[in-house]
Design a protein around this motif. Sequence first.
Motif, PDB file in Angstrom:
ATOM      1  N   GLU A  20       5.514  16.461  -0.613  1.00 27.71           N
ATOM      2  CA  GLU A  20       4.207  16.620   0.011  1.00 27.71           C
ATOM      3  C   GLU A  20       3.114  16.184  -0.963  1.00 27.71           C
ATOM      4  OE1 GLU A  20       1.971  20.062   2.625  1.00 27.71           O
ATOM      5  OE2 GLU A  20       3.157  20.658   0.887  1.00 27.71           O
ATOM      6  N   GLY A  21       2.192  15.347  -0.497  1.00 30.21           N
ATOM      7  CA  GLY A  21       1.112  14.866  -1.340  1.00 30.21           C
ATOM      8  C   GLY A  21       1.401  13.556  -2.039  1.00 30.21           C
ATOM      9  N   ASP A  22       2.619  13.030  -1.896  1.00 30.02           N
ATOM     10  CA  ASP A  22       2.938  11.733  -2.493  1.00 30.02           C
ATOM     11  C   ASP A  22       2.196  10.607  -1.781  1.00 30.02           C
ATOM     12  OD1 ASP A  22       4.628  12.604  -4.484  1.00 30.02           O
ATOM     13  OD2 ASP A  22       6.486  12.086  -3.444  1.00 30.02           O
ATOM     14  N   PHE A  23       1.917   9.553  -2.519  1.00 28.56           N
ATOM     15  CA  PHE A  23       1.429   8.284  -1.962  1.00 28.56           C
ATOM     16  C   PHE A  23       2.264   7.215  -2.652  1.00 28.56           C
ATOM     17  CE2 PHE A  23      -2.680   5.687  -0.904  1.00 28.56           C
ATOM     18  CZ  PHE A  23      -1.910   4.717  -0.297  1.00 28.56           C
ATOM     19  N   ALA A  37      -3.626   7.671  13.465  1.00 24.82           N
ATOM     20  CA  ALA A  37      -2.338   8.072  12.891  1.00 24.82           C
ATOM     21  C   ALA A  37      -2.423   9.439  12.222  1.00 24.82           C
ATOM     22  CB  ALA A  37      -1.864   7.030  11.887  1.00 24.82           C
ATOM     23  N   LEU A  38      -3.575   9.749  11.633  1.00 26.25           N
ATOM     24  CA  LEU A  38      -3.730  11.000  10.888  1.00 26.25           C
ATOM     25  C   LEU A  38      -4.167  12.175  11.750  1.00 26.25           C
ATOM     26  CD1 LEU A  38      -3.661   9.048   8.372  1.00 26.25           C
ATOM     27  CD2 LEU A  38      -5.238  10.651   7.302  1.00 26.25           C
ATOM     28  N   ILE A  39      -4.673  11.899  12.944  1.00 27.08           N
ATOM     29  CA  ILE A  39      -5.354  12.961  13.689  1.00 27.08           C
ATOM     30  C   ILE A  39      -4.412  14.074  14.149  1.00 27.08           C
ATOM     31  CG2 ILE A  39      -5.191  11.994  16.023  1.00 27.08           C
ATOM     32  CD1 ILE A  39      -8.317  12.824  16.123  1.00 27.08           C
ATOM     33  N   ALA A  74      -8.474   8.694  -0.129  1.00 25.14           N
ATOM     34  CA  ALA A  74      -9.252   9.922   0.065  1.00 25.14           C
ATOM     35  C   ALA A  74      -8.487  10.921   0.925  1.00 25.14           C
ATOM     36  CB  ALA A  74     -10.604   9.591   0.699  1.00 25.14           C
ATOM     37  N   ALA A  75      -7.824  10.425   1.963  1.00 27.78           N
ATOM     38  CA  ALA A  75      -7.022  11.303   2.825  1.00 27.78           C
ATOM     39  C   ALA A  75      -5.881  11.918   2.036  1.00 27.78           C
ATOM     40  CB  ALA A  75      -6.491  10.517   4.020  1.00 27.78           C
ATOM     41  N   ASN A  76      -5.257  11.119   1.173  1.00 30.72           N
ATOM     42  CA  ASN A  76      -4.163  11.620   0.334  1.00 30.72           C
ATOM     43  C   ASN A  76      -4.673  12.620  -0.701  1.00 30.72           C
ATOM     44  OD1 ASN A  76      -2.528  10.809  -2.497  1.00 30.72           O
ATOM     45  ND2 ASN A  76      -1.249  11.357  -0.760  1.00 30.72           N
ATOM     46  N   ASP A  77      -5.765  12.279  -1.366  1.00 31.76           N
ATOM     47  CA  ASP A  77      -6.318  13.159  -2.403  1.00 31.76           C
ATOM     48  C   ASP A  77      -6.764  14.503  -1.837  1.00 31.76           C
ATOM     49  OD1 ASP A  77      -5.880  11.271  -4.359  1.00 31.76           O
ATOM     50  OD2 ASP A  77      -7.941  10.525  -4.377  1.00 31.76           O
ATOM     51  N   SER A  78      -7.228  14.495  -0.574  1.00 30.45           N
ATOM     52  CA  SER A  78      -7.712  15.732   0.040  1.00 30.45           C
ATOM     53  C   SER A  78      -6.581  16.592   0.592  1.00 30.45           C
ATOM     54  CB  SER A  78      -8.695  15.400   1.173  1.00 30.45           C
ATOM     55  OG  SER A  78      -8.022  14.776   2.261  1.00 30.45           O
ATOM     56  N   ARG A  81      -4.633  15.678   3.124  1.00 30.26           N
ATOM     57  CA  ARG A  81      -4.458  15.466   4.560  1.00 30.26           C
ATOM     58  C   ARG A  81      -3.312  14.522   4.887  1.00 30.26           C
ATOM     59  NH1 ARG A  81     -10.478  14.934   7.289  1.00 30.26           N
ATOM     60  NH2 ARG A  81     -11.553  16.462   5.985  1.00 30.26           N
ATOM     61  N   ALA A  82      -2.804  13.806   3.887  1.00 32.50           N
ATOM     62  CA  ALA A  82      -1.796  12.792   4.208  1.00 32.50           C
ATOM     63  C   ALA A  82      -0.813  12.584   3.060  1.00 32.50           C
ATOM     64  CB  ALA A  82      -2.486  11.463   4.534  1.00 32.50           C
ATOM     65  N   THR A  83       0.474  12.596   3.409  1.00 36.05           N
ATOM     66  CA  THR A  83       1.537  12.102   2.545  1.00 36.05           C
ATOM     67  C   THR A  83       1.873  10.717   3.067  1.00 36.05           C
ATOM     68  OG1 THR A  83       2.397  14.328   2.144  1.00 36.05           O
ATOM     69  CG2 THR A  83       3.903  12.475   1.771  1.00 36.05           C
ATOM     70  N   ILE A  84       1.880   9.712   2.197  1.00 37.84           N
ATOM     71  CA  ILE A  84       1.943   8.321   2.658  1.00 37.84           C
ATOM     72  C   ILE A  84       3.078   7.566   1.980  1.00 37.84           C
ATOM     73  CG2 ILE A  84       0.667   6.144   2.863  1.00 37.84           C
ATOM     74  CD1 ILE A  84      -1.936   7.813   2.597  1.00 37.84           C
ATOM     75  N   LEU A  85       3.841   6.820   2.777  1.00 35.31           N
ATOM     76  CA  LEU A  85       4.760   5.826   2.258  1.00 35.31           C
ATOM     77  C   LEU A  85       4.346   4.480   2.845  1.00 35.31           C
ATOM     78  CD1 LEU A  85       8.321   5.820   1.272  1.00 35.31           C
ATOM     79  CD2 LEU A  85       7.701   4.126   2.996  1.00 35.31           C
ATOM     80  N   MET A  86       4.051   3.529   1.961  1.00 36.43           N
ATOM     81  CA  MET A  86       3.478   2.246   2.378  1.00 36.43           C
ATOM     82  C   MET A  86       4.339   1.101   1.856  1.00 36.43           C
ATOM     83  SD  MET A  86      -0.350   0.861   1.374  1.00 36.43           S
ATOM     84  CE  MET A  86      -0.081   1.077  -0.405  1.00 36.43           C
ATOM     85  N   VAL A  87       4.641   0.157   2.727  1.00 30.63           N
ATOM     86  CA  VAL A  87       5.317  -1.071   2.325  1.00 30.63           C
ATOM     87  C   VAL A  87       4.273  -2.158   2.154  1.00 30.63           C
ATOM     88  CG1 VAL A  87       6.761  -2.949   3.210  1.00 30.63           C
ATOM     89  CG2 VAL A  87       7.582  -0.605   3.323  1.00 30.63           C
ATOM     90  N   THR A  88       4.315  -2.843   1.022  1.00 34.66           N
ATOM     91  CA  THR A  88       3.360  -3.923   0.774  1.00 34.66           C
ATOM     92  C   THR A  88       3.959  -4.936  -0.195  1.00 34.66           C
ATOM     93  OG1 THR A  88       1.122  -4.477   0.037  1.00 34.66           O
ATOM     94  CG2 THR A  88       2.222  -2.667  -1.117  1.00 34.66           C
TER      95      THR A  88
END
Length: 251
Positions: A33-36, A158-160, A189-193, A195-202
């Motif tokens: 939880e809280g990872d980006f 997606a976050l709502i 900002a969403a991750n730092d607050s 509100r979001a744990t994120i896994l991103m492909v780039t």
Amino acid sequence: MKKIVEIRNLVKSFGKKEYETRVLKGINLDIQEGDFIAIMGPSGAGKSTLLNMLSTLDKPTRGQIFLDGEDVTKADNKRLSVIRRDKIGFIFQEYNLLDNMSLEDNIALPLSLNGVKSKEVRERVKNMAKLFGLEEHLAKHPYQLSGGQKQRGASARALITEPEIIFADEPTGALDSKSSRDLLMSLKAANDSGRATILMVTHDAYTASYAKQVYMLADGQIQCRVYNKGSRKEFYEEILDLLASMGGDRE
């Protein structure tokens, strides 16, 4: 720290017997939880294949994926629909907004479909719009918005639902540099607050530099990972150096 996703010995193959191609060769990964986390790697490394399985859009050949403690590889389609609705948020390169609806209604759509009361819907849309810098655009339709505004709108949608995890597939791929920066700052900002744990492909080092961790995927396995120690610019340079050391183009 709560463990959101556990990946155990994940294998994905295509084809049969002597014609089999193994794309992923035993991936192990925990997402807290809280990872980006940003997943990078050369074309054909299996980044999108991995994301499709984590987001329950595809099944592995072997191995297990636990989401919030539940083995989603064993879930039937009905259960997977519930998991996607309640626990997963998606951000794709294509915005997937509905042109016949206002941005406000697009962002609100997942809540409306779930029968959330209108007063709560309005409040949550307002909060998301503020987070993504969209307060002045809520009455507009997608065709009246820039690409960056559309992608931030898709991210707000997606976050709502307050999902357990956000999966983002090349979210800046269709954006110019300013729009990319605006989106990435909003996601950070969403991750730092919290509100979001994120896994991103780039494939892009600049995009990856907004994450907290970068995992390099090559030859079907996670080869290494690097951590953001505080300075995004230094992290960007570290990612570029790592890509160069793995045979990629530093620029």
